[in-house]
Design a protein around this motif. Structure first.
Motif, PDB file in Angstrom:
ATOM      1  N   ILE A 125      13.565   7.764   7.195  1.00 44.39           N
ATOM      2  CA  ILE A 125      12.619   8.619   6.475  1.00 44.39           C
ATOM      3  C   ILE A 125      11.879   7.754   5.473  1.00 44.39           C
ATOM      4  CG2 ILE A 125      12.492  10.439   4.702  1.00 44.39           C
ATOM      5  CD1 ILE A 125      12.888  11.567   7.480  1.00 44.39           C
ATOM      6  N   ASP A 126      10.581   7.998   5.368  1.00 46.02           N
ATOM      7  CA  ASP A 126       9.736   7.276   4.416  1.00 46.02           C
ATOM      8  C   ASP A 126       8.752   8.302   3.886  1.00 46.02           C
ATOM      9  OD1 ASP A 126       7.462   5.986   3.390  1.00 46.02           O
ATOM     10  OD2 ASP A 126       6.768   5.434   5.395  1.00 46.02           O
ATOM     11  N   THR A 127       8.872   8.661   2.624  1.00 44.82           N
ATOM     12  CA  THR A 127       7.898   9.634   2.118  1.00 44.82           C
ATOM     13  C   THR A 127       7.047   9.012   1.021  1.00 44.82           C
ATOM     14  OG1 THR A 127       8.940  10.705   0.199  1.00 44.82           O
ATOM     15  CG2 THR A 127       9.741  11.362   2.403  1.00 44.82           C
ATOM     16  N   TRP A 187       1.950  15.233  -0.421  1.00 41.59           N
ATOM     17  CA  TRP A 187       3.208  14.574  -0.054  1.00 41.59           C
ATOM     18  C   TRP A 187       3.198  14.323   1.445  1.00 41.59           C
ATOM     19  CZ3 TRP A 187       8.559  16.369  -2.407  1.00 41.59           C
ATOM     20  CH2 TRP A 187       9.464  15.302  -2.350  1.00 41.59           C
ATOM     21  N   ASN A 188       3.402  13.093   1.800  1.00 42.04           N
ATOM     22  CA  ASN A 188       3.417  12.713   3.205  1.00 42.04           C
ATOM     23  C   ASN A 188       4.844  12.328   3.588  1.00 42.04           C
ATOM     24  OD1 ASN A 188       2.624  11.978   5.749  1.00 42.04           O
ATOM     25  ND2 ASN A 188       1.728  10.011   5.146  1.00 42.04           N
ATOM     26  N   LEU A 189       5.432  13.093   4.512  1.00 41.55           N
ATOM     27  CA  LEU A 189       6.795  12.778   4.973  1.00 41.55           C
ATOM     28  C   LEU A 189       6.642  12.060   6.308  1.00 41.55           C
ATOM     29  CD1 LEU A 189       8.440  16.292   4.411  1.00 41.55           C
ATOM     30  CD2 LEU A 189       7.888  14.566   2.713  1.00 41.55           C
ATOM     31  N   GLU A 234       0.222   5.128  -8.213  1.00 44.61           N
ATOM     32  CA  GLU A 234       1.680   5.019  -8.146  1.00 44.61           C
ATOM     33  C   GLU A 234       2.179   6.008  -7.099  1.00 44.61           C
ATOM     34  OE1 GLU A 234       3.606   4.473 -12.255  1.00 44.61           O
ATOM     35  OE2 GLU A 234       1.664   5.370 -12.657  1.00 44.61           O
ATOM     36  N   MET A 235       3.075   5.535  -6.241  1.00 48.52           N
ATOM     37  CA  MET A 235       3.589   6.393  -5.177  1.00 48.52           C
ATOM     38  C   MET A 235       5.068   6.684  -5.393  1.00 48.52           C
ATOM     39  SD  MET A 235       3.555   5.833  -1.084  1.00 48.52           S
ATOM     40  CE  MET A 235       1.873   6.298  -0.808  1.00 48.52           C
ATOM     41  N   LEU A 236       5.368   7.976  -5.462  1.00 49.57           N
ATOM     42  CA  LEU A 236       6.761   8.407  -5.554  1.00 49.57           C
ATOM     43  C   LEU A 236       7.280   8.535  -4.132  1.00 49.57           C
ATOM     44  CD1 LEU A 236       5.774  11.343  -7.916  1.00 49.57           C
ATOM     45  CD2 LEU A 236       6.946   9.271  -8.675  1.00 49.57           C
ATOM     46  N   PHE A 253      -0.081  10.679  11.879  1.00 52.87           N
ATOM     47  CA  PHE A 253       0.674   9.546  12.425  1.00 52.87           C
ATOM     48  C   PHE A 253       0.434   8.405  11.447  1.00 52.87           C
ATOM     49  CE2 PHE A 253       1.781   5.961  15.002  1.00 52.87           C
ATOM     50  CZ  PHE A 253       2.823   6.429  15.794  1.00 52.87           C
ATOM     51  N   TRP A 254       1.460   8.027  10.710  1.00 51.58           N
ATOM     52  CA  TRP A 254       1.248   7.066   9.619  1.00 51.58           C
ATOM     53  C   TRP A 254       1.640   5.653  10.029  1.00 51.58           C
ATOM     54  CZ3 TRP A 254       3.350   3.524   6.224  1.00 51.58           C
ATOM     55  CH2 TRP A 254       2.566   3.227   5.108  1.00 51.58           C
ATOM     56  N   GLU A 255       0.788   4.696   9.685  1.00 51.52           N
ATOM     57  CA  GLU A 255       1.073   3.297  10.011  1.00 51.52           C
ATOM     58  C   GLU A 255       0.885   2.458   8.756  1.00 51.52           C
ATOM     59  OE1 GLU A 255      -0.365   1.856  13.650  1.00 51.52           O
ATOM     60  OE2 GLU A 255      -1.077   3.820  14.325  1.00 51.52           O
ATOM     61  N   ASN A 295       0.817  -1.218   0.000  1.00 51.12           N
ATOM     62  CA  ASN A 295       0.000   0.000   0.000  1.00 51.12           C
ATOM     63  C   ASN A 295       0.847   1.262   0.000  1.00 51.12           C
ATOM     64  OD1 ASN A 295       0.922   0.438   2.617  1.00 51.12           O
ATOM     65  ND2 ASN A 295      -0.867  -0.474   3.567  1.00 51.12           N
ATOM     66  N   SER A 296       2.174   1.099  -0.059  1.00 56.81           N
ATOM     67  CA  SER A 296       3.036   2.282   0.006  1.00 56.81           C
ATOM     68  C   SER A 296       4.458   1.899  -0.396  1.00 56.81           C
ATOM     69  CB  SER A 296       3.044   2.830   1.425  1.00 56.81           C
ATOM     70  OG  SER A 296       3.378   1.796   2.304  1.00 56.81           O
ATOM     71  N   GLY A 297       5.249   2.937  -0.666  1.00 55.96           N
ATOM     72  CA  GLY A 297       6.608   2.700  -1.143  1.00 55.96           C
ATOM     73  C   GLY A 297       7.511   2.050  -0.109  1.00 55.96           C
ATOM     74  N   VAL A 310      -1.809  -0.615  -3.971  1.00 59.82           N
ATOM     75  CA  VAL A 310      -3.247  -0.913  -3.957  1.00 59.82           C
ATOM     76  C   VAL A 310      -3.781  -0.606  -2.567  1.00 59.82           C
ATOM     77  CG1 VAL A 310      -4.887  -2.825  -3.916  1.00 59.82           C
ATOM     78  CG2 VAL A 310      -3.381  -2.550  -5.864  1.00 59.82           C
ATOM     79  N   ARG A 311      -4.840   0.176  -2.498  1.00 60.22           N
ATOM     80  CA  ARG A 311      -5.453   0.487  -1.193  1.00 60.22           C
ATOM     81  C   ARG A 311      -6.896   0.020  -1.215  1.00 60.22           C
ATOM     82  NH1 ARG A 311      -2.481   5.873   1.293  1.00 60.22           N
ATOM     83  NH2 ARG A 311      -0.466   4.831   1.342  1.00 60.22           N
ATOM     84  N   LEU A 312      -7.078  -1.218  -0.816  1.00 64.00           N
ATOM     85  CA  LEU A 312      -8.363  -1.875  -0.980  1.00 64.00           C
ATOM     86  C   LEU A 312      -8.788  -2.681   0.219  1.00 64.00           C
ATOM     87  CD1 LEU A 312      -8.636  -3.578  -4.454  1.00 64.00           C
ATOM     88  CD2 LEU A 312     -10.355  -2.260  -3.275  1.00 64.00           C
TER      89      LEU A 312
HETATM   90  N1  GLY Z   1       4.417   5.735   3.736  1.00 56.55           N
HETATM   91  C1  GLY Z   1       3.950   7.027   3.474  1.00 56.55           C
HETATM   92  C2  GLY Z   1       2.599   7.078   2.882  1.00 56.55           C
HETATM   93  O1  GLY Z   1       2.139   6.081   2.393  1.00 56.55           O
HETATM   94  O2  GLY Z   1       1.953   8.076   2.879  1.00 56.55           O
END
Ligand code: GLY
Length: 593
Positions: free
Chosen positions: A222-224, A199-201, A90-92, A158-160, A39-41, A67-69
């Protein structure tokens, strides 16, 4: 801005700043803590954040298919109704593994957003987590964002990754699209279509346990994450992501297949957008090894395909819809993802079969549903009807609920679940329940006090170290923790090492090695001689002969994977494996018997 141009610009910016360009991982994640889909990079980098593997690079950048399902990240209910949600996108991203932290990530993001791609800095707002004074200070003092455009948020910043796994406070950048898009007040108080987050840092620094508690991550970083389609929408000033190049081509195809035009009415627009989105989701899921089934990932895919077919049916389409959409996805995304062209025939075949199967019952199921709703006079559709539609006609509950909602009727979901549970109970009689999970406070204390275990087993079969703890277990064995170890802990399907630990006063036979917590090696051992005491020097040696057998079977899984692809085709993907000294098991997906 075209998708290919933006992918290139983003990745090049970070490559020029010392980041290794890493290809997108597949949509089926491999780490044991991961949710159903990528679901993320950051997901392919979880072993680095957890300290389970040494990162081969200190910083990385990628374009990741997502995929966010399902689970924590699920955008299906918003899909087609907002300007910015998608179930496939697509996630950069840029990542640091114990290298730089907030002080560099924030200015880099600002530089790329404003100076390179051209977002107007005066229209950007940022949010930081309630407790994150540090991020706020960097935004204000180093970057120069005025305090009135910096806001604080709690849970939203707060990202999980999922129910378990790495997590941490985050800071997001939003563009103010202007008053025509909604209420003022900034991202914390204003409209979500007006202040669009792009953009989520994330500053991953904790690990979320199954009991919801948090412990420190072995490696901070770091995970953006930046949604490619959202950037295109905002940079081009289009009304929605469905007007960006790739999705616009798919909406066009949906119009061609259904013979319906955008702008006819709201329902038609939503249906055409859902077809465009679902076309990518189904294509990429099948490409990455998911096949429709009644369980887990396969069921999520089945729901996506059937939901698309139902929307097409509602637009009056009586013939196959999905194969043409899949062909179009391959056409417009095949340069960026060449594997789509290689697997194209297979993907088309799987999707077409699933559509055929559903079409055979779609008309009779729809008639039954119409009739049941007609008899209701408002109110609630009984759970048994929804269950019959599911069981006999293959209508996923979600599809039944959507049809009912369009007619102002709710589904008795509890009744449906009860009927499902009853069917499962009948099918499962005779199984024994699993054992209770144990509490892990003692492990947490060890991690806090000593940090993660130093794993030396890639290079050494024997090491000298110290006993940090020897905890008795109810069955008379011990759990032994060392500061350094050559024992591989079970992960990724490969069994843990066995061997011996010797101290000046005793000798232990190690029966297994597992992770008690991420990065904390636990040796499950039996006392052979004397006693072993906390604080002692210890010599740890793996059974090198057995490790050699494990290694051979590990190689065996790669050979088997290659051979299966030769014989059955390139669609064969590993779904899981078990690598032991005396055997291996290899799970894979294939559409036939
Ligand atoms: N891992 C960052 C995001 O998915 O927003």
């Amino acid at each position: 801005m075209r998708a290919d141009e933006l992918r290139r610009t983003f990745v090049r910016f970070f490559e020029e700043r010392g980041h290794t360009v890493v290809p997108s991982a597949g949509l089926i994640p491999t780490h044991p803590t991961a949710p159903l889909f990528t679901n993320s990079g950051m997901m392919q980098f979880v072993p680095y954040f957890l300290g389970e593997e040494a990162a081969p690079y200190a910083r990385a950048t990628s374009v990741q298919k997502c995929v966010r399902l399902s689970g924590k990240h699920n955008d299906i209910s918003e899909l087609g109704r907002t300007r910015r949600h998608l179930t496939f996108f697509e996630m950069l991203g840029n990542f640091s593994f114990g290298d730089y932290f907030k002080e560099q990530a924030i200015p880099l993001a600002w530089e790329l957003s404003t100076e390179v791609v051209g977002f107007d800095g005066d229209r950007l707002w940022v949010t930081v987590h309630d407790d994150d004074d540090e991020a706020e200070a960097i935004w204000h003092e180093s970057v120069g964002v005025p305090m009135e455009r910096i806001q604080r948020l709690g849970a939203e910043n707060f990202w999980e990754m999922g129910e378990t796994g790495p997590c941490g406070p985050s800071s997001e950048i939003h563009l103010d699209c202007g008053p025509e898009w909604g209420e003022p007040g900034g991202p914390a108080h204003g409209g979500g279509d007006r202040y669009v987050e792009f953009w989520n840092l994330v500053f991953p620094q904790y690990y979320r346990h199954p009991d919801r508690s948090l412990s420190d991550l072995p490696r901070k970083g770091i995970d953006t994450g930046a949604g490619l389609e959202r950037w295109q929408m905002l940079l081009d000033g289009t009304r929605s992501v469905f007007e960006t190049d790739v999705l616009a081509a798919l909406v066009d195809e949906a119009q061609a297949v259904t013979g319906r035009r955008l702008g006819t009415d709201e329902q038609t627009d939503v249906a055409l957008r859902i077809l465009a989105d679902h076309a990518r989701t189904m294509t990429f899921l099948v490409n990455d090894g998911v096949v429709p089934s009644n369980e887990d990932r396969g069921y999520v895919l089945r729901r996506v395909i059937r939901r698309a077919v139902r929307y097409a049916h509602r637009l009056g389409v009586e013939r196959a819809t999905t194969p043409a959409l899949v062909t179009k996805v391959i056409d417009v995304m095949g340069d960026a993802y060449p594997e789509l062209r290689r697997n194209g025939d297979f993907v088309g075949m799987v999707v077409e079969r699933e559509e055929d199967r559903f079409r055979r019952t779609l008309a009779s199921g729809s008639a039954l549903l119409d009739e049941a709703i007609g008899e209701l006079d408002g109110g609630t559709l009984p759970g048994e009807v929804a269950f019959k539609l599911h069981d006999t006609f293959g209508f996923p509950l979600e599809v039944t609920s959507e049809v009912a909602a369009e007619r102002g009727v709710e589904v008795d979901v509890e009744g449906f679940e009860a009927a499902m549970a009853e069917q499962r109970r009948r099918g499962r009689a005779g199984r024994t329940p699993g054992s209770e999970a144990e509490g892990d406070d003692a492990y947490r204390e060890l991690l806090d006090q000593f940090g993660t275990t130093d794993f030396l087993g890639y290079a050494e079969g024997e090491t000298d170290g110290r006993v940090l703890a020897a905890l008795p277990r109810p069955d008379g064995t011990l759990e032994v923790f060392l500061d350094r170890t050559p024992f591989y802990a079970e992960s990724g399907g490969q069994v843990g090492d066995t061997g011996a630990i010797t101290t000046p006063t005793g000798r232990l036979e190690v029966l297994d090695a597992t992770y008690a917590l991420p990065g904390l090696h636990r040796h499950v051992a039996r006392v052979v001689d004397g006693e072993v005491v906390t604080g002692q020097e210890a010599h740890a040696a793996i059974d090198a002969h057995r490790r050699d057998y494990v290694k051979r079977n590990h190689t065996g899984t790669h050979l088997l994977h290659w051979a299966l692809r030769e014989v059955l085709g390139d669609h064969v993907h590993q779904q899981g494996s078990l690598v032991a000294p005396d055997h291996l098991r290899f799970d894979f997906s294939h559409y036939g018997q």
